[in-house]
Design a protein around this motif. Structure first.
Motif, PDB file in Angstrom:
ATOM      1  N   ALA A   1      41.722  42.674  29.189  1.00 34.89           N
ATOM      2  CA  ALA A   1      40.635  42.742  30.172  1.00 34.89           C
ATOM      3  C   ALA A   1      40.880  41.761  31.311  1.00 34.89           C
ATOM      4  O   ALA A   1      40.713  42.097  32.483  1.00 34.89           O
ATOM      5  CB  ALA A   1      39.300  42.449  29.488  1.00 34.89           C
ATOM      6  N   LEU A   2      41.323  40.558  30.945  1.00 28.60           N
ATOM      7  CA  LEU A   2      41.561  39.535  31.960  1.00 28.60           C
ATOM      8  C   LEU A   2      42.709  39.905  32.890  1.00 28.60           C
ATOM      9  O   LEU A   2      42.569  39.882  34.111  1.00 28.60           O
ATOM     10  CB  LEU A   2      41.873  38.197  31.277  1.00 28.60           C
ATOM     11  CG  LEU A   2      40.675  37.434  30.735  1.00 28.60           C
ATOM     12  CD1 LEU A   2      41.146  36.213  29.971  1.00 28.60           C
ATOM     13  CD2 LEU A   2      39.779  37.012  31.882  1.00 28.60           C
ATOM     14  N   VAL A   3      43.830  40.241  32.286  1.00 32.04           N
ATOM     15  CA  VAL A   3      45.015  40.541  33.101  1.00 32.04           C
ATOM     16  C   VAL A   3      44.732  41.729  34.009  1.00 32.04           C
ATOM     17  O   VAL A   3      45.057  41.720  35.197  1.00 32.04           O
ATOM     18  CB  VAL A   3      46.241  40.829  32.202  1.00 32.04           C
ATOM     19  CG1 VAL A   3      47.411  41.325  33.037  1.00 32.04           C
ATOM     20  CG2 VAL A   3      46.633  39.578  31.443  1.00 32.04           C
ATOM     21  N   PHE A   4      44.084  42.729  33.425  1.00 27.88           N
ATOM     22  CA  PHE A   4      43.763  43.917  34.206  1.00 27.88           C
ATOM     23  C   PHE A   4      42.896  43.553  35.410  1.00 27.88           C
ATOM     24  O   PHE A   4      43.152  43.974  36.531  1.00 27.88           O
ATOM     25  CB  PHE A   4      43.042  44.917  33.304  1.00 27.88           C
ATOM     26  CG  PHE A   4      42.402  46.044  34.049  1.00 27.88           C
ATOM     27  CD1 PHE A   4      43.178  47.080  34.540  1.00 27.88           C
ATOM     28  CD2 PHE A   4      41.040  46.060  34.256  1.00 27.88           C
ATOM     29  CE1 PHE A   4      42.592  48.111  35.233  1.00 27.88           C
ATOM     30  CE2 PHE A   4      40.445  47.090  34.952  1.00 27.88           C
ATOM     31  CZ  PHE A   4      41.218  48.121  35.446  1.00 27.88           C
ATOM     32  N   SER A   5      41.872  42.736  35.168  1.00 25.10           N
ATOM     33  CA  SER A   5      40.969  42.363  36.255  1.00 25.10           C
ATOM     34  C   SER A   5      41.694  41.590  37.339  1.00 25.10           C
ATOM     35  O   SER A   5      41.518  41.852  38.527  1.00 25.10           O
ATOM     36  CB  SER A   5      39.814  41.517  35.713  1.00 25.10           C
ATOM     37  OG  SER A   5      39.143  42.204  34.703  1.00 25.10           O
ATOM     38  N   VAL A   6      42.508  40.626  36.914  1.00 25.49           N
ATOM     39  CA  VAL A   6      43.239  39.824  37.898  1.00 25.49           C
ATOM     40  C   VAL A   6      44.177  40.717  38.700  1.00 25.49           C
ATOM     41  O   VAL A   6      44.230  40.644  39.929  1.00 25.49           O
ATOM     42  CB  VAL A   6      44.031  38.687  37.213  1.00 25.49           C
ATOM     43  CG1 VAL A   6      44.858  37.925  38.241  1.00 25.49           C
ATOM     44  CG2 VAL A   6      43.097  37.742  36.493  1.00 25.49           C
ATOM     45  N   THR A   7      44.905  41.576  38.013  1.00 31.56           N
ATOM     46  CA  THR A   7      45.853  42.462  38.680  1.00 31.56           C
ATOM     47  C   THR A   7      45.157  43.287  39.752  1.00 31.56           C
ATOM     48  O   THR A   7      45.578  43.337  40.911  1.00 31.56           O
ATOM     49  CB  THR A   7      46.498  43.422  37.664  1.00 31.56           C
ATOM     50  OG1 THR A   7      47.082  42.664  36.630  1.00 31.56           O
ATOM     51  CG2 THR A   7      47.554  44.286  38.335  1.00 31.56           C
ATOM     52  N   LEU A   8      44.068  43.907  39.347  1.00 33.86           N
ATOM     53  CA  LEU A   8      43.348  44.790  40.256  1.00 33.86           C
ATOM     54  C   LEU A   8      42.830  44.006  41.460  1.00 33.86           C
ATOM     55  O   LEU A   8      43.000  44.404  42.603  1.00 33.86           O
ATOM     56  CB  LEU A   8      42.172  45.408  39.499  1.00 33.86           C
ATOM     57  CG  LEU A   8      41.890  46.871  39.745  1.00 33.86           C
ATOM     58  CD1 LEU A   8      43.134  47.697  39.512  1.00 33.86           C
ATOM     59  CD2 LEU A   8      40.761  47.332  38.857  1.00 33.86           C
ATOM     60  N   TYR A   9      42.222  42.882  41.174  1.00 36.34           N
ATOM     61  CA  TYR A   9      41.611  42.109  42.241  1.00 36.34           C
ATOM     62  C   TYR A   9      42.671  41.562  43.190  1.00 36.34           C
ATOM     63  O   TYR A   9      42.568  41.712  44.406  1.00 36.34           O
ATOM     64  CB  TYR A   9      40.773  40.966  41.660  1.00 36.34           C
ATOM     65  CG  TYR A   9      39.973  40.253  42.715  1.00 36.34           C
ATOM     66  CD1 TYR A   9      38.874  40.867  43.295  1.00 36.34           C
ATOM     67  CD2 TYR A   9      40.316  38.979  43.141  1.00 36.34           C
ATOM     68  CE1 TYR A   9      38.134  40.240  44.282  1.00 36.34           C
ATOM     69  CE2 TYR A   9      39.582  38.346  44.136  1.00 36.34           C
ATOM     70  CZ  TYR A   9      38.500  38.989  44.698  1.00 36.34           C
ATOM     71  OH  TYR A   9      37.784  38.360  45.679  1.00 36.34           O
ATOM     72  N   TYR A  10      43.697  40.975  42.615  1.00 37.08           N
ATOM     73  CA  TYR A  10      44.733  40.376  43.459  1.00 37.08           C
ATOM     74  C   TYR A  10      45.400  41.439  44.325  1.00 37.08           C
ATOM     75  O   TYR A  10      45.618  41.248  45.522  1.00 37.08           O
ATOM     76  CB  TYR A  10      45.765  39.645  42.603  1.00 37.08           C
ATOM     77  CG  TYR A  10      46.897  39.068  43.408  1.00 37.08           C
ATOM     78  CD1 TYR A  10      46.696  37.961  44.224  1.00 37.08           C
ATOM     79  CD2 TYR A  10      48.162  39.643  43.378  1.00 37.08           C
ATOM     80  CE1 TYR A  10      47.722  37.443  44.989  1.00 37.08           C
ATOM     81  CE2 TYR A  10      49.194  39.129  44.129  1.00 37.08           C
ATOM     82  CZ  TYR A  10      48.968  38.030  44.941  1.00 37.08           C
ATOM     83  OH  TYR A  10      49.976  37.533  45.700  1.00 37.08           O
ATOM     84  N   SER A  11      45.716  42.573  43.713  1.00 38.59           N
ATOM     85  CA  SER A  11      46.445  43.563  44.508  1.00 38.59           C
ATOM     86  C   SER A  11      45.550  44.150  45.591  1.00 38.59           C
ATOM     87  O   SER A  11      46.008  44.466  46.684  1.00 38.59           O
ATOM     88  CB  SER A  11      47.037  44.660  43.631  1.00 38.59           C
ATOM     89  OG  SER A  11      46.022  45.336  42.955  1.00 38.59           O
ATOM     90  N   PHE A  12      44.257  44.264  45.299  1.00 35.40           N
ATOM     91  CA  PHE A  12      43.369  44.810  46.326  1.00 35.40           C
ATOM     92  C   PHE A  12      43.200  43.835  47.482  1.00 35.40           C
ATOM     93  O   PHE A  12      43.236  44.230  48.651  1.00 35.40           O
ATOM     94  CB  PHE A  12      42.014  45.153  45.716  1.00 35.40           C
ATOM     95  CG  PHE A  12      41.175  46.026  46.593  1.00 35.40           C
ATOM     96  CD1 PHE A  12      41.371  47.397  46.601  1.00 35.40           C
ATOM     97  CD2 PHE A  12      40.209  45.493  47.422  1.00 35.40           C
ATOM     98  CE1 PHE A  12      40.614  48.218  47.417  1.00 35.40           C
ATOM     99  CE2 PHE A  12      39.445  46.306  48.250  1.00 35.40           C
ATOM    100  CZ  PHE A  12      39.643  47.670  48.241  1.00 35.40           C
ATOM    101  N   VAL A  13      43.030  42.562  47.142  1.00 42.36           N
ATOM    102  CA  VAL A  13      42.867  41.577  48.207  1.00 42.36           C
ATOM    103  C   VAL A  13      44.153  41.461  49.025  1.00 42.36           C
ATOM    104  O   VAL A  13      44.114  41.326  50.251  1.00 42.36           O
ATOM    105  CB  VAL A  13      42.448  40.202  47.631  1.00 42.36           C
ATOM    106  CG1 VAL A  13      42.351  39.157  48.723  1.00 42.36           C
ATOM    107  CG2 VAL A  13      41.105  40.320  46.932  1.00 42.36           C
TER     108      VAL A  13
END
Lengths: 253, 661
Positions: free
Chosen positions: B26-38
């Protein structure tokens, strides 16, 4: 007729360097219609023995035959079917499903086979009448007493007319009155319906209902007692004596 | 002490790998998504193509929404994670550790996990961001090369956001440990959901109410935009929309909380105590779990419905871009009066193959009262005298090859029922033209919503196609003014790129007077392709952002369902043990579990699909021109992705059942 035959049953737990031999080359036979008790101090291997005989656990070596079926030669799928058709189980903690009513719990073993509904109904009625639980059929397990739960569990074990019933400390969680009632029931069923029962217990009173008692110590059969023509009280004393010799101090439960 | 504490943390982490991997995912997924979107906002290729201003503001808004999803997901995962470990925490306290020490233990553990996840997530986001950038440019139909970009700003944003979230999580944990007594901590996982209860008439009634609510909400939604209803005011519309929302959301909860258990209980009762093992594992488990899962299933259903609705609507607008462009500019190139003759010359010079329609557009005074639908015709407040554009049948033969008009007949094209508001018309009625010799009637054979004729009047009302001789008559009438329009259609699609280049180089515009003569309007040569690309630019970003967020929502809801199923499986392990002991095979047990899974995943999905279908149906006309294809495609993709989670959880169940004996 011999219904269960075990040869050189060995069970080892643990791996490589840290192993423990729980059953050491046990030989035993159970004849049809017998009510066999297995006693012994904690850690003597009673429950392990029952589990391997009942095909729930696998032996390390040796052979077990029930009704001429060799358990070691059967695959998992076949073994499940065998358990369902030939064996019955009663456990200390009842093992009833909380989400099912008493009747639904009892019906479970019949549910997969091709038993017609009317026959199932008849069988359930017969066994619940015998055990005196026909008035609680629509109740859930959390609404009934421990004794009733265990009788439900017994009804479930017996409803499929198994070749042999395995009971693991069936009275362990019951008060003495409920325990005696259950054991009398089992004894009656054993005698009247010629159902073979094998029961693990550490309670000498419970054991005194059996027709034969095996004593286990350190993974081996230490001795055995036959009830024969003795009455229950006499048999009980005999069991007590053997037990105190077995444990050396007479305090073992 | 510190040393031993660290050792303890590490040791417990090693032992708890199974519990952690969910949380870490859950954590890695969230970070990945957020970082790549930003990161997208700072990607030079994106910045160059979409520019700043509106588009980058849209990306920014998207990132806030994403943040909201991420927070929700991470907090939920943490809650689940803590639930699973309550026993362990209780045990630490039981052996004499103070609450403070246990909190520190969990905090250290969390910090290690989070730092690891942030690093991993950023690394993955670094790669996926490029993929997302390429997808975005592909949607916008731009062929720019996207390089791997590292953005310090994005990294800082991500780190700050997740560190703040970490602090929240640690505080949450600390409060939880402080509040909860030892006893409840130890027994949390042991408490089976709802202890078996009888079902009473009141629940039955509520169950029925739930179904009725949803039904009525759907009914309201179908009549939401009934334009023929004269009472339809903006306030009324808002009131209706809010009612629909309350009815469907409330109804959904009631259905999950009461209706399901109620119906299943009826089925159960009908079996009279003789339930197969499949029923045992599906019917009775679901029935008895409904109280605790109702809320989360409702949330998942509503989230799915919202996601699907928004995805479908934005896909409808994206999907309709071609049609919208065709409607606005019915030919590949349209030129008014003598604006575009340079362009035609250039096309000839460059050997671009085209066909050409020269169309006379005539502005004629007309009264449409006799054309109005029944109710509206009676309303005398409506002024029905308008300037209508008419064309001759022969001029648009290429667009309407099958049209056969007799004398005195007309055919209406480009009628927009939605925007027509109170001037709603229907076919098989006459229209009256006001000419210098008096009023003349033309019988309208059909009203079509298709746009086929360029319309230079900005008011965009319908156009009447007239039979040639009558058109000629109107043309000669001094009251009417005519304009020439040339529509050009390329013969070879392959020449589109070249034609567009010439078009860009020869853009001209002229002032033309309105028929009234009071004002003038600037018109230029228009290109359908340029217009389409403009639309695409606007909508492409929207569909990308909604698609991205939709995916995030989908994975979040899917994961939550999956996590829930995992803990459910663990809780039910005892049941499987009993069944295995009695002699049921893994496959027999799995059959029942599959049925349960079908319900747990299928039911929220089905209701979510139904909700979004009705939502989309009530308002899709504002977003585009095509409903069925975008709706089916969106739903299809959604179902497929969603099923992956069902399959994953079935796999987990199988493992649990196999290990049960």
């Amino acid at each position: 007729m011999v219904i269960l035959r075990g040869r050189k049953i060995k069970k080892v737990f643990g791996k490589k360097t840290n192993t423990q031999e729980v059953l050491k080359d046990i030989d035993l036979e159970v004849r049809e219609g017998e009510f066999v008790g297995i006693m012994g101090p904690s850690g003597s291997g009673k429950t392990t023995l029952l589990n391997v005989l009942a095909s729930i656990d696998k032996v390390t070596s040796g052979t077990i035959e029930i009704n001429n079926f060799n358990l070691q030669k059967m695959k998992e799928q076949r073994l499940s079917q065998f358990r369902r058709e030939q064996l019955g189980f009663i456990f200390q903690d009842y093992n009833l499903l909380d989400t099912l009513t008493v009747k639904e719990n009892i019906y479970l073993p019949l549910s997969v086979g091709k038993t017609p509904k009317t026959v199932s109904e008849k069988k359930i009625k017969e066994i619940t009448d015998l055990l005196g639980i026909n008035d609680i059929l629509n109740k859930y397990p959390n609404e009934i007493s421990g004794g009733q739960k265990q009788r439900t569990s017994a009804a479930r074990a017996l409803v499929g007319s198994p070749s042999i019933v395995f009971a693991d400390e069936p009275t362990g969680a019951l008060d003495s009155k409920s325990a005696t009632a259950l054991l009398s029931n089992l004894e009656k069923i054993n005698k009247e319906k010629k159902v073979t029962i094998m029961m693990v217990t550490h309670d000498s009173v419970a054991a005194s209902f059996c027709s034969r008692v095996l004593f286990l110590k350190d993974g081996q059969i230490y001795s055995e007692l036959y009830k024969g023509e003795k009455d229950r009280k006499q048999f009980y004393h005999e069991i007590m004596n053997t037990q105190s010799v077995l444990s050396g101090d007479g305090y073992d439960a | 002490m510190a040393m031993t504490l660290n050792q303890l943390v590490l040791r417990s982490m090693r032992k708890n790998i199974k519990n952690y991997y969910l949380y870490v995912f859950a954590l890695v997924f969230s970070v990945t998504l957020y970082y790549s979107f930003v990161t997208l906002q700072y990607n030079p290729a994106i910045v160059k193509e979409i520019g700043s201003g509106m588009s980058s503001a849209a990306l920014k808004a998207g990132s806030y929404l994403l943040l909201f999803i991420v927070i929700f997901f991470v907090l939920y995962a943490n809650k689940l994670f803590m639930n699973r470990r309550s026993k362990e925490i209780g045990l630490y306290q039981l052996v004499g550790m103070s609450k403070g020490l246990v909190t520190r233990l969990i905090a250290i553990e969390n910090i290690i996990l989070w730092l690891g996840s942030i690093i991993l997530g950023v690394l993955m986001g670094f790669v996926t961001s490029r993929v997302f950038a390429m997808i975005l440019l592909k949607i916008l139909e731009k062929d720019a090369f996207v390089e791997l970009t590292f953005s310090l700003e994005a990294l800082l944003m991500t780190v700050i956001v997740f560190l703040l979230l970490l602090i929240v999580v640690i505080l949450q944990t600390a409060i939880r440990i402080r509040r909860v007594s030892l006893l409840t901590l130890i027994t949390t996982t042991g408490v089976a959901d709802e202890k078996v209860k009888k079902f009473n008439a009141f629940h039955m009634f509520l169950g029925f109410i739930g179904l009725a609510f949803i039904g009525y909400g759907y009914y309201l939604s179908t009549s939401l935009l009934d334009l023929s209803n004269p009472d339809l005011t903006p306030n009324m519309l808002l009131f209706k929309m809010v009612s629909i929302l309350i009815l469907t959301v409330g109804g959904t909860y009631f259905v999950f909380r009461f209706s399901v258990a109620f119906i299943l209980n009826l089925v159960r009762k009908s079996k009279k105590g003789l339930m197969s093992v499949q029923d045992v594992l599906s019917l009775s488990t679901i029935m008895h779990r409904m109280k605790s899962s109702a809320m989360s299933l409702t949330t998942i259903t509503i989230l799915s419905a919202t996601t699907l609705g928004i995805l479908t609507l934005s896909y409808i607008s994206y999907y309709s871009v071609d049609t919208v462009a065709e409607e606005a500019i019915p030919y590949d190139y349209v030129m008014y009066e003598d604006t575009g003759f340079d362009l035609i010359e250039e096309f000839d010079k460059e050997e671009i193959q085209y066909t050409r329609d020269d169309i006379d557009l005539l502005a004629v005074e007309a009264d449409v009262r006799s054309l109005l639908v029944k109710d509206a015709a009676l309303n005398n407040d409506i002024s029905t005298r308008l300037t209508i554009q008419v064309v001759s049948q022969k001029d648009i033969q290429s667009k309407l090859p099958n049209l056969q008009l007799k004398e005195g007949q007309g055919y209406i094209v480009g009628y927009d029922s939605l925007r027509a508001e109170n001037i709603r018309i229907e076919a098989q009625k006459p229209i009256q033209f006001i000419t210098s010799t008096g009023t003349e009637e033309v019988f309208i054979t059909e009203v079509s919503e298709e746009y086929m004729v360029p319309n230079y009047h900005s008011y965009g009302f319908f156009t009447v196609v007239l039979e040639d001789s009558y058109f000629q008559k109107l043309l000669n009438d001094p009251l009417n003014e005519n304009q020439m329009v040339v529509g050009m259609e390329l013969q070879e699609v392959s020449q589109l790129k070249k034609a567009e280049k010439i078009f860009e180089a020869n853009k001209v515009s002229v002032e033309i007077p309105y028929p009234s003569g009071i004002a003038t309007k600037t018109v230029s040569v228009e290109s359908q392709e340029s217009y389409r690309l403009d639309l695409l630019n606007e909508l492409g970003l929207t569909i990308f952002i909604t698609g991205f967020l939709g995916l995030a929502f989908l994975i979040t809801t899917g994961s939550i369902l999956y996590f829930k199923q995992m803990s459910e499986a663990d809780e039910e392990k005892a049941t499987y043990t009993i069944l295995r002991k009695i002699g049921f095979t893994t496959n027999e047990i799995m059959k029942g579990i599959h049925r349960k899974q079908l319900f747990n995943f299928g039911f929220p999905l089905a209701i979510g699909l139904a909700h979004s279908y009705f939502a989309v149906k009530s308002g899709w006309v504002f977003f585009g021109t095509e409903l069925v294809a975008p709706l089916l495609i969106t739903m299809g993709v959604y179902i497929i992705l969603y099923s992956i989670f069902a399959i994953l959880s079935a796999g987990y169940y199988r493992k649990v059942v196999e290990d049960a004996l």
